[in-house]
Each structure stands twice: as C-alpha cells, then as structure tokens.
Write an enzyme that holds these catalytic residues in place. Structure first.
Site, PDB file in Angstrom:
ATOM      1  N   HIS A 201      -2.113  -5.478   1.673  1.00 48.11           N
ATOM      2  CA  HIS A 201      -3.399  -6.169   1.516  1.00 48.11           C
ATOM      3  C   HIS A 201      -3.066  -7.569   1.046  1.00 48.11           C
ATOM      4  O   HIS A 201      -2.148  -7.774   0.255  1.00 48.11           O
ATOM      5  CB  HIS A 201      -4.264  -5.476   0.447  1.00 48.11           C
ATOM      6  CG  HIS A 201      -5.390  -6.340  -0.043  1.00 48.11           C
ATOM      7  ND1 HIS A 201      -6.630  -6.340   0.540  1.00 48.11           N
ATOM      8  CD2 HIS A 201      -5.443  -7.269  -1.045  1.00 48.11           C
ATOM      9  CE1 HIS A 201      -7.411  -7.215  -0.090  1.00 48.11           C
ATOM     10  NE2 HIS A 201      -6.711  -7.785  -1.058  1.00 48.11           N
TER      11      HIS A 201
ATOM     12  N   ARG B 200       3.015  -6.144   9.180  1.00 50.59           N
ATOM     13  CA  ARG B 200       2.280  -5.004   9.743  1.00 50.59           C
ATOM     14  C   ARG B 200       2.879  -4.535  11.066  1.00 50.59           C
ATOM     15  O   ARG B 200       2.921  -3.334  11.325  1.00 50.59           O
ATOM     16  CB  ARG B 200       0.803  -5.347   9.876  1.00 50.59           C
ATOM     17  CG  ARG B 200       0.124  -5.393   8.508  1.00 50.59           C
ATOM     18  CD  ARG B 200      -1.330  -5.749   8.621  1.00 50.59           C
ATOM     19  NE  ARG B 200      -2.015  -5.624   7.336  1.00 50.59           N
ATOM     20  CZ  ARG B 200      -3.000  -6.415   6.956  1.00 50.59           C
ATOM     21  NH1 ARG B 200      -3.425  -7.380   7.745  1.00 50.59           N
ATOM     22  NH2 ARG B 200      -3.581  -6.231   5.785  1.00 50.59           N
TER      23      ARG B 200
ATOM     24  N   ARG C   3      -1.234 -14.390   4.697  1.00 50.86           N
ATOM     25  CA  ARG C   3      -1.985 -13.804   5.817  1.00 50.86           C
ATOM     26  C   ARG C   3      -1.150 -13.858   7.105  1.00 50.86           C
ATOM     27  O   ARG C   3      -1.123 -12.906   7.877  1.00 50.86           O
ATOM     28  CB  ARG C   3      -3.316 -14.532   6.031  1.00 50.86           C
ATOM     29  CG  ARG C   3      -4.206 -14.623   4.818  1.00 50.86           C
ATOM     30  CD  ARG C   3      -4.969 -13.417   4.427  1.00 50.86           C
ATOM     31  NE  ARG C   3      -5.797 -12.886   5.485  1.00 50.86           N
ATOM     32  CZ  ARG C   3      -6.367 -11.695   5.425  1.00 50.86           C
ATOM     33  NH1 ARG C   3      -6.187 -10.929   4.362  1.00 50.86           N
ATOM     34  NH2 ARG C   3      -7.112 -11.250   6.405  1.00 50.86           N
TER      35      ARG C   3
ATOM     36  N   PHE D 140     -15.838   2.651   7.052  1.00 53.28           N
ATOM     37  CA  PHE D 140     -14.466   3.037   6.700  1.00 53.28           C
ATOM     38  C   PHE D 140     -14.220   3.110   5.198  1.00 53.28           C
ATOM     39  O   PHE D 140     -13.108   3.445   4.760  1.00 53.28           O
ATOM     40  CB  PHE D 140     -13.455   2.069   7.338  1.00 53.28           C
ATOM     41  CG  PHE D 140     -13.633   0.630   6.913  1.00 53.28           C
ATOM     42  CD1 PHE D 140     -13.121   0.170   5.705  1.00 53.28           C
ATOM     43  CD2 PHE D 140     -14.304  -0.266   7.731  1.00 53.28           C
ATOM     44  CE1 PHE D 140     -13.279  -1.151   5.313  1.00 53.28           C
ATOM     45  CE2 PHE D 140     -14.463  -1.601   7.353  1.00 53.28           C
ATOM     46  CZ  PHE D 140     -13.950  -2.033   6.142  1.00 53.28           C
TER      47      PHE D 140
ATOM     48  N   THR E  16      -4.727  -7.098  11.015  1.00 49.49           N
ATOM     49  CA  THR E  16      -5.062  -5.864  10.300  1.00 49.49           C
ATOM     50  C   THR E  16      -4.611  -4.632  11.072  1.00 49.49           C
ATOM     51  O   THR E  16      -4.080  -3.684  10.495  1.00 49.49           O
ATOM     52  CB  THR E  16      -6.584  -5.799  10.042  1.00 49.49           C
ATOM     53  OG1 THR E  16      -6.969  -6.971   9.319  1.00 49.49           O
ATOM     54  CG2 THR E  16      -6.958  -4.581   9.230  1.00 49.49           C
TER      55      THR E  16
ATOM     56  N   LYS F 172       0.811  -1.221   0.000  1.00 50.10           N
ATOM     57  CA  LYS F 172       0.000   0.000   0.000  1.00 50.10           C
ATOM     58  C   LYS F 172       0.847   1.276   0.000  1.00 50.10           C
ATOM     59  O   LYS F 172       2.054   1.231   0.247  1.00 50.10           O
ATOM     60  CB  LYS F 172      -0.936  -0.026   1.206  1.00 50.10           C
ATOM     61  CG  LYS F 172      -1.964  -1.157   1.145  1.00 50.10           C
ATOM     62  CD  LYS F 172      -2.875  -1.123   2.360  1.00 50.10           C
ATOM     63  CE  LYS F 172      -3.927  -2.201   2.311  1.00 50.10           C
ATOM     64  NZ  LYS F 172      -4.823  -2.133   3.499  1.00 50.10           N
TER      65      LYS F 172
ATOM     66  N   ASN G 253      -1.923   0.272   6.873  1.00 50.95           N
ATOM     67  CA  ASN G 253      -1.387  -0.981   7.408  1.00 50.95           C
ATOM     68  C   ASN G 253      -0.494  -1.755   6.437  1.00 50.95           C
ATOM     69  O   ASN G 253      -0.357  -2.965   6.527  1.00 50.95           O
ATOM     70  CB  ASN G 253      -2.516  -1.858   7.961  1.00 50.95           C
ATOM     71  CG  ASN G 253      -3.488  -2.332   6.904  1.00 50.95           C
ATOM     72  OD1 ASN G 253      -3.324  -2.055   5.714  1.00 50.95           O
ATOM     73  ND2 ASN G 253      -4.509  -3.046   7.331  1.00 50.95           N
TER      74      ASN G 253
END
EC number: 2.7.4.6
Length: 137
Positions: free
Chosen positions: A116, A103, A86, A58, A92, A10, A113
């Site tokens: 994705h 993260r 994951r 959100f 998250t 991100k 964060n």
C-alpha cells in the site's frame, strides 16, 4: 521537493518473505526508510485506516486480508516520495502493472497486491500520523 509517504508491506508479501527485496527497491531508488515497524493490525485499526473505502464492495475482503497476518509499516522520505513510491509499486492490479514494479514482481492479485502507498501528500500526512507519533520520526 523532499517529501514523506507511508508504505505498508502487506501480509501476502510477508508470507512470501520478500520484505527485504521490497525495501531494497525503495532504497535503491532514492527513498530512505525513516521509520518502520512490524505489527498485526486489529480489525478496528484496519477499518479505521481504510475508512475511505467503507462503502465499497471490496471493503470486507480488504479488512479480512489486512488482518490475516503481520504487516510492515514504513515512512519513506525522498524527492517526490509520494509519486516515486506509486511508480515503484505499479498498478493496483498486478496483471496490469509494468514489469519491474513491486506489484508485477511480488503480488498475486488485485486483493493480495503486496504493498500500500499513500496516494497524495495530504493522505501521506494523515496515514503517517495514524501509525507513528511525531517523536518517532
């Protein structure tokens, strides 16, 4: 079982210049990058990609964040790639993420964060198709 999953690095992680460190986490844990591109999402693309969250409170902030700068979109391949990705990403909310996860190490907040990742094999298939043509894989 060998699988493919989608990962997006991100805008916050690109601003911090930690893309290489994040990719290294994937590769050193048995996930191969089989396709990758850097792009700047349009509002329309971000809204379509995250359409499942459209009714969530959100959603607007998520879209604004995802179009705030470039992202790196990747297809990762490996044994149990969805679950492994994951696990490597962590929770998250980076405050709840285990030490040593992406993260925990690189994210600032539940919004910014860093990454994705597809949350199921079915979603991985759909998310990969959103960004990559079959001939690119």
């Amino acid at each position: 079982m060998k699988q493919r999953t989608l990962s997006i690095i991100k805008p916050d992680a690109l601003k911090k210049k930690v893309v290489g460190k994040i990719i290294d986490r994937f590769e050193s844990n048995g996930l191969e990058v089989v396709a990758m591109k850097r792009l700047h999402l349009s509002v329309k693309d971000a809204e379509n990609f995250y359409a499942i969250h459209r009714e969530r409170p959100f959603f607007k902030d998520l879209i604004e964040f995802m179009v705030s700068g470039p992202v790196v979109v990747m297809v990762l391949e490996g044994k149990d790639a969805v679950a492994k990705n994951r696990d490597l990403m962590g929770a998250t909310d980076p405050k709840l993420a285990q030490k040593g996860t992406i993260r925990a190490d690189f994210a600032e907040s539940i919004d910014a964060n860093a990454v994705h990742g597809s949350d199921s094999l079915e979603n991985a298939h759909n998310e990969i198709a959103f960004f990559f043509a079959a001939r690119d894989l």
